[in-house]
Design a protein around this motif. Sequence first.
Motif, short mmCIF file in Angstrom:
data_model
loop_
_atom_site.label_atom_id
_atom_site.label_comp_id
_atom_site.label_asym_id
_atom_site.label_seq_id
_atom_site.Cartn_x
_atom_site.Cartn_y
_atom_site.Cartn_z
N GLY A 179 46.64 48.84 37.60
CA GLY A 179 46.97 49.57 36.62
C GLY A 179 48.48 49.59 36.35
O GLY A 179 48.84 50.25 35.42
N SER A 193 49.03 45.03 38.29
CA SER A 193 48.49 45.47 37.23
C SER A 193 46.88 45.11 37.21
O SER A 193 46.33 46.39 36.78
CB SER A 193 49.14 44.70 36.05
OG SER A 193 48.48 44.87 34.73
N ARG A 194 46.51 44.27 37.66
CA ARG A 194 44.90 43.99 37.86
C ARG A 194 44.61 44.86 38.74
O ARG A 194 43.18 45.40 38.27
CB ARG A 194 44.80 42.43 38.20
CG ARG A 194 43.45 42.02 38.72
CD ARG A 194 42.41 41.98 37.68
NE ARG A 194 42.88 40.79 36.75
CZ ARG A 194 42.41 39.61 37.16
NH1 ARG A 194 41.69 39.29 38.21
NH2 ARG A 194 42.92 38.48 36.33
#
Length: 380
Positions: free
Chosen positions: A206, A202-203
């Motif tokens: 995305g 996610s970091r």
Amino acid sequence: MDEGLYVGLISGTSVDAVDAAAVGFGAAGVRITAARAHPVPETLRRELLALGQGGSVDLDRLGELDTAVGRLFADAAVALLREHDIDPGRVRAIGSHGQTLRHRPAARLPFTLQVGDPSTIAERTGITTVADFRRRDLAAGGEGAPLVPAFHAALLRTPGRSRVVLNLGGIANITVLPGDPAAPVTGFDTGPANGLMDAWISRSRGDDFDRDGRWAASGRVAGELLARLLDDPYFAAAPPKSTGREVFNLEWLERHLQGPHAAHAPEDIQATLLALTAGSVARAVREHAAGTEELLVCGGGARNPVLLAALAAALPELAVATTDTCGLAPEWVEAAAFAWLARETLAGRPGNLPAVTGAGHPVVLGGIYPGARWPPDRPG
């Protein structure tokens, strides 16, 4: 005798969905009759993820979140019943795990905190709801987790065959099921699983998760970084023990990515995190489940073929399979477990295993929040 249906609800540390399962218990055994992954609104998901990693919240917002998650869980139960045309009157109880925001069994005053107001669930569904399972075990001197091993033992223990059940959620935990019927069932959280990998992708990209482990497969394991991660004291600590996202989170990872490890490619870090899960599980099995013949995998990580391959490589002496082989779809095992725990509570039976949690004695878990049809017939 058919005991009717129970519904289990859980949102794990990944907060990717509310898993809802309708589970029947009777002479024919246990059957998951319906299941559904209910979406979590993105803004709520982001806030819960941030809080689960150590973020702060004021009391007013905490109260609002308790109600919001309670409504979400109620919606998940209602959607499940409607989608599968199940009469709510057939459901004896809902077992709701809630959403964990903090789990601090080692604090000076131990506590565990889940949101998802059970009164809201009972009111909006009309179904008796059993919730707040963890705190009674904690009050009895236990870790309050993991609780699912009691369900694993009831369904998956086979005399003469030594098994380990591995749940790969945000955190990984094992249940040791000895083949000797006289030997105790044990288990504990082994460390991070999907939670860290989801947070990193996610970091970095995305994405909510690494579908089929493809991004991890594109990278190379950074051996020195992996050794540094595995040197965390948690992995060497003796059970009973439990952990969560408030410990194994991005802040924890970033502390290890300083200095020479800061230059690793993002995909290599993902590959290393996957190897961390496999390596910590393998260490736990070898140290605490000697003689195991079979590893049965459940949880969302059971659908990650790269992770399963890494586990098989790390434990070549074991047969590695998912709980599909036992008739339980891996992604619904935890939800089914909380349906079972609700049944045990209504029957007045203990739901914890002191050999797993470290509690001083067996206890009946959770609180009961009556629905429209109360009291229900006592389950057998």
